[in-house]
Design a protein around this motif. Structure first.
Motif, PDB file in Angstrom:
ATOM      1  N   ARG A 185       0.805  -1.221   0.000  1.00 24.34           N
ATOM      2  CA  ARG A 185       0.000   0.000   0.000  1.00 24.34           C
ATOM      3  C   ARG A 185       0.845   1.281   0.000  1.00 24.34           C
ATOM      4  NH1 ARG A 185      -5.350  -0.357   2.476  1.00 24.34           N
ATOM      5  NH2 ARG A 185      -6.060  -2.520   2.450  1.00 24.34           N
ATOM      6  N   PHE A 186       1.919   1.276   0.796  1.00 24.47           N
ATOM      7  CA  PHE A 186       2.623   2.543   1.048  1.00 24.47           C
ATOM      8  C   PHE A 186       4.085   2.550   0.596  1.00 24.47           C
ATOM      9  CE2 PHE A 186      -0.431   1.794   4.590  1.00 24.47           C
ATOM     10  CZ  PHE A 186      -1.372   2.751   4.229  1.00 24.47           C
ATOM     11  N   LYS A 187       4.569   1.408   0.118  1.00 28.93           N
ATOM     12  CA  LYS A 187       5.997   1.275  -0.191  1.00 28.93           C
ATOM     13  C   LYS A 187       6.814   1.730   1.025  1.00 28.93           C
ATOM     14  CE  LYS A 187       5.588   1.211  -5.171  1.00 28.93           C
ATOM     15  NZ  LYS A 187       4.134   0.939  -5.165  1.00 28.93           N
ATOM     16  N   ASN A 188       7.712   2.702   0.877  1.00 31.76           N
ATOM     17  CA  ASN A 188       8.514   3.142   2.034  1.00 31.76           C
ATOM     18  C   ASN A 188       8.215   4.586   2.409  1.00 31.76           C
ATOM     19  OD1 ASN A 188       9.653   4.380  -0.156  1.00 31.76           O
ATOM     20  ND2 ASN A 188      11.770   4.057   0.493  1.00 31.76           N
ATOM     21  N   PRO A 222       9.095  -3.594   6.826  1.00 39.48           N
ATOM     22  CA  PRO A 222       9.219  -2.365   6.042  1.00 39.48           C
ATOM     23  C   PRO A 222       9.169  -1.110   6.906  1.00 39.48           C
ATOM     24  CG  PRO A 222       6.966  -3.089   5.972  1.00 39.48           C
ATOM     25  CD  PRO A 222       7.704  -4.103   6.812  1.00 39.48           C
ATOM     26  N   LYS A 223       9.483  -0.011   6.299  1.00 42.32           N
ATOM     27  CA  LYS A 223       9.445   1.287   6.967  1.00 42.32           C
ATOM     28  C   LYS A 223       8.023   1.607   7.424  1.00 42.32           C
ATOM     29  CE  LYS A 223      10.903   6.091   6.317  1.00 42.32           C
ATOM     30  NZ  LYS A 223      11.456   7.075   5.354  1.00 42.32           N
ATOM     31  N   GLY A 224       7.915   2.128   8.644  1.00 39.37           N
ATOM     32  CA  GLY A 224       6.616   2.478   9.199  1.00 39.37           C
ATOM     33  C   GLY A 224       6.081   1.458  10.184  1.00 39.37           C
ATOM     34  N   LEU A 225       6.618   0.234  10.162  1.00 34.33           N
ATOM     35  CA  LEU A 225       6.159  -0.823  11.064  1.00 34.33           C
ATOM     36  C   LEU A 225       7.225  -1.095  12.121  1.00 34.33           C
ATOM     37  CD1 LEU A 225       4.151  -2.996  11.911  1.00 34.33           C
ATOM     38  CD2 LEU A 225       5.144  -4.508  10.173  1.00 34.33           C
ATOM     39  N   THR A 226       6.795  -1.126  13.375  1.00 32.69           N
ATOM     40  CA  THR A 226       7.699  -1.389  14.501  1.00 32.69           C
ATOM     41  C   THR A 226       7.201  -2.592  15.289  1.00 32.69           C
ATOM     42  OG1 THR A 226       8.325   0.941  14.731  1.00 32.69           O
ATOM     43  CG2 THR A 226       8.637  -0.463  16.655  1.00 32.69           C
ATOM     44  N   LEU A 227       8.088  -3.529  15.563  1.00 39.79           N
ATOM     45  CA  LEU A 227       7.784  -4.650  16.449  1.00 39.79           C
ATOM     46  C   LEU A 227       8.631  -4.511  17.705  1.00 39.79           C
ATOM     47  CD1 LEU A 227       7.625  -7.825  14.145  1.00 39.79           C
ATOM     48  CD2 LEU A 227       5.825  -6.185  14.697  1.00 39.79           C
ATOM     49  N   LYS A 228       7.967  -4.515  18.868  1.00 40.55           N
ATOM     50  CA  LYS A 228       8.674  -4.460  20.145  1.00 40.55           C
ATOM     51  C   LYS A 228       8.370  -5.745  20.906  1.00 40.55           C
ATOM     52  CE  LYS A 228       8.487   0.599  20.510  1.00 40.55           C
ATOM     53  NZ  LYS A 228       8.167   1.754  21.371  1.00 40.55           N
ATOM     54  N   CYS A 229       9.416  -6.409  21.362  1.00 41.71           N
ATOM     55  CA  CYS A 229       9.248  -7.683  22.055  1.00 41.71           C
ATOM     56  C   CYS A 229       9.788  -7.600  23.476  1.00 41.71           C
ATOM     57  CB  CYS A 229       9.955  -8.805  21.293  1.00 41.71           C
ATOM     58  SG  CYS A 229       9.851 -10.422  22.104  1.00 41.71           S
ATOM     59  N   THR A 230       8.935  -7.923  24.426  1.00 42.12           N
ATOM     60  CA  THR A 230       9.373  -8.078  25.811  1.00 42.12           C
ATOM     61  C   THR A 230       9.555  -9.566  26.042  1.00 42.12           C
ATOM     62  OG1 THR A 230       8.119  -6.135  26.513  1.00 42.12           O
ATOM     63  CG2 THR A 230       8.790  -7.675  28.232  1.00 42.12           C
ATOM     64  N   GLY A 231      10.792 -10.008  26.017  1.00 41.33           N
ATOM     65  CA  GLY A 231      11.100 -11.430  26.108  1.00 41.33           C
ATOM     66  C   GLY A 231      12.412 -11.730  25.426  1.00 41.33           C
ATOM     67  N   ASN A 260      14.308 -16.297  18.871  1.00 40.28           N
ATOM     68  CA  ASN A 260      15.086 -17.367  18.257  1.00 40.28           C
ATOM     69  C   ASN A 260      15.960 -16.828  17.127  1.00 40.28           C
ATOM     70  OD1 ASN A 260      14.444 -20.345  19.163  1.00 40.28           O
ATOM     71  ND2 ASN A 260      12.533 -19.210  19.374  1.00 40.28           N
ATOM     72  N   ASP A 261      16.458 -17.736  16.290  1.00 44.01           N
ATOM     73  CA  ASP A 261      17.350 -17.363  15.187  1.00 44.01           C
ATOM     74  C   ASP A 261      16.648 -16.511  14.127  1.00 44.01           C
ATOM     75  OD1 ASP A 261      19.150 -18.935  16.505  1.00 44.01           O
ATOM     76  OD2 ASP A 261      19.061 -20.617  15.109  1.00 44.01           O
ATOM     77  N   TYR A 262      17.465 -15.850  13.309  1.00 46.76           N
ATOM     78  CA  TYR A 262      17.033 -15.057  12.151  1.00 46.76           C
ATOM     79  C   TYR A 262      16.204 -13.831  12.534  1.00 46.76           C
ATOM     80  CZ  TYR A 262      18.297 -19.556  10.165  1.00 46.76           C
ATOM     81  OH  TYR A 262      18.962 -20.715   9.852  1.00 46.76           O
ATOM     82  N   PHE A 263      16.374 -13.346  13.726  1.00 50.26           N
ATOM     83  CA  PHE A 263      15.729 -12.114  14.179  1.00 50.26           C
ATOM     84  C   PHE A 263      16.020 -11.002  13.177  1.00 50.26           C
ATOM     85  CE2 PHE A 263      16.194  -8.089  16.494  1.00 50.26           C
ATOM     86  CZ  PHE A 263      15.052  -8.033  17.277  1.00 50.26           C
ATOM     87  N   GLY A 264      14.966 -10.383  12.632  1.00 48.16           N
ATOM     88  CA  GLY A 264      15.151  -9.248  11.721  1.00 48.16           C
ATOM     89  C   GLY A 264      15.815  -9.578  10.405  1.00 48.16           C
ATOM     90  N   LYS A 265      15.711 -10.816   9.961  1.00 50.00           N
ATOM     91  CA  LYS A 265      16.318 -11.199   8.680  1.00 50.00           C
ATOM     92  C   LYS A 265      15.800 -10.290   7.564  1.00 50.00           C
ATOM     93  CE  LYS A 265      14.554 -14.858   6.908  1.00 50.00           C
ATOM     94  NZ  LYS A 265      14.196 -16.304   6.788  1.00 50.00           N
ATOM     95  N   GLY A 266      16.709  -9.730   6.779  1.00 52.23           N
ATOM     96  CA  GLY A 266      16.310  -8.883   5.656  1.00 52.23           C
ATOM     97  C   GLY A 266      15.567  -7.619   6.058  1.00 52.23           C
ATOM     98  N   LEU A 267      15.801  -7.118   7.266  1.00 53.24           N
ATOM     99  CA  LEU A 267      15.124  -5.905   7.733  1.00 53.24           C
ATOM    100  C   LEU A 267      15.179  -4.827   6.649  1.00 53.24           C
ATOM    101  CD1 LEU A 267      13.786  -4.520  10.240  1.00 53.24           C
ATOM    102  CD2 LEU A 267      16.075  -3.686  10.822  1.00 53.24           C
ATOM    103  N   SER A 268      14.010  -4.258   6.308  1.00 54.65           N
ATOM    104  CA  SER A 268      13.930  -3.392   5.129  1.00 54.65           C
ATOM    105  C   SER A 268      13.373  -2.009   5.418  1.00 54.65           C
ATOM    106  CB  SER A 268      13.062  -4.076   4.065  1.00 54.65           C
ATOM    107  OG  SER A 268      13.581  -5.335   3.721  1.00 54.65           O
TER     108      SER A 268
END
Length: 421
Positions: free
Chosen positions: A182-185, A209-218, A221-229
């Protein structure tokens, strides 16, 4: 794998998926010069140099033909063995025989290959449900998309909180794909926020993608943020946890592999291969295992602790600021490729302080707070890691911009000066 015979043997040993890498690359023109990390590939395969890329002769049809030949050879083998489908032969190790009277060296002769052919159970996929990954039941599809959809339609910010577990894999990726569609970046940072509580599964926040934030309390596992864009990832232990975050591993191996943009703030240590092939993201972690920043080509990495061996191997771009209290970092890096310097330039000091402040705001890291409160005292323990060629190109770019060239012109001209061939 290189041939249809390789696929047949793998299937008989129990494999259900088959990977090809080197052979298809060769069909596109690669000649294995092994200079991928130098950006000087003479066949235009692994390079950003426009002149070298002009030499690339590969076509999709080359790879298609190669895979058709693989399939044809495999079908011939299957016919000789009496199998109609690949599924029928998976796990039938009884159809394999160890070659005898073959001249081998002493090391190969010491292998007991019989162990590979024992106790393998054939796998039958008669039930069509066996390939149903139940994507409609994932948190992204079942909860996040329906909850966010009204706000995506109205382009209004939104924030929610969910509980997660290690079975929630690639959390946020499907939601992120809808945002990209919908919004690209074009979105501002933190337009959409998902607060997660629990242990994150593999590939948490992959390709965010840009505009989305994930916050984890905990933890994760592996591959956290793979290909973060372009998105933002924040992770910290529960504040009620009795352990000290900076002394414990909070995310697994291969975090931020191939990240291209965005930010990641980790209140704790990472496993091995942290930020491998990062090309533009900014990441903060409080220690990492072996092979950190391997083949990094851009972005910033701040490591507030020990790094493990083989640090910054093949690193050709980007900058790392490492807290080296014991002054032992020199043992972990190859200084033929990268330079290790004290933080003295005003630009570097300001950049580090800026990143640390954001790290503290996002994670409430005790270590970050301690460093910021006594910044001048800690500054003498920080090392700046920068690739030698990258350092020279940055200086050349600055000199060219001072002469009136635009940043884009200076970048291209500096690159050509570094690679005159």
């Amino acid at each position: 794998l290189m041939s249809g015979r390789d696929v047949a043997i793998a299937a008989l040993l129990g494999a259900e998926e088959f990977g090809f890498a080197t052979a298809p690359l060769v069909t596109m023109g690669c000649r294995m010069m092994r200079v991928c990390n130098l950006d000087t590939c003479p066949f235009g395969v692994a390079t950003q140099n426009e002149e070298l890329r002009g030499r690339f002769k590969g076509k999709a049809e080359n790879v298609m033909n190669f895979m058709l030949f693989i399939a044809e050879e495999l079908r011939e083998i299957m016919a000789r063995l009496g199998y109609r489908t690949l599924d029928e032969m998976i796990g039938h190790a009884d159809r394999l025989k160890i070659r005898e009277n073959v001249e081998v060296n002493s090391r190969a002769g010491s292998l007991h290959l019989e162990e590979l052919l024992m106790n393998i159970q054939p796998i039958c996929h008669d039930d069509a449900e066996s390939y149903d990954f139940k994507l409609e039941e994932t948190q992204d599809v079942a909860k996040l998309l329906p909850e966010f959809m009204p706000y995506l339609n109205s382009k209004k910010p939104y924030e929610t909180t969910i509980k997660i577990s290690s079975t929630d894999r690639t959390l946020g990726t499907i939601l992120g794909s809808e945002i990209t569609r919908r919004f690209k970046n074009s979105l501002k940072e933190d337009t959409y926020v998902v607060n997660c509580i629990g242990g994150a599964g593999q590939s948490f926040g992959a390709f965010l993608p840009k505009g989305l934030t994930l916050k984890c309390t905990g933890d994760a596992n592996d591959y956290f943020g793979k290909g973060l864009s372009g998105g933002k990832l924040v992770i910290a232990p529960d504040p009620r946890s009795p352990f000290k975050a900076a002394d414990n591993v909070v995310i697994g191996n291969v975090a931020l592999y191939g990240a291209t943009d965005g930010k990641a703030f980790i209140n704790g240590k990472a496993g091995e291969r942290f930020c491998v092939r990062n090309s533009g993201a900014t990441a903060v972690v409080e220690g990492c295992g072996d092979h950190g920043l391997e083949y990094m080509t851009g972005g910033y990495a701040v490591i507030l602790g020990k790094t493990g061996k083989n640090f910054a191997a093949g690193m050709s771009g980007g900058i790392a600021y490492v807290l080296d209290v014991e002054h032992s970092l020199y043992r972990s890096i190859n200084q033929e490729l990268v330079s290790m310097e004290a933080l003295e330039a005003k630009q570097d000091i300001e950049k580090l302080h800026e990143i640390l402040e954001e790290h503290y705001r996002e994670t409430h890291s005790e270590l970050a707070r301690e460093i910021l409160d006594h910044f001048d005292d800690y500054l003498i323990h920080f090392k700046k890691i920068i690739p030698n060629d990258f350092k020279k190109i940055r200086q050349d770019m600055k000199d060219l911009e001072d002469k009136g060239f635009t940043p884009a012109e200076a970048s291209l001209k500096a690159f050509r000066m570094a690679h005159p061939e």
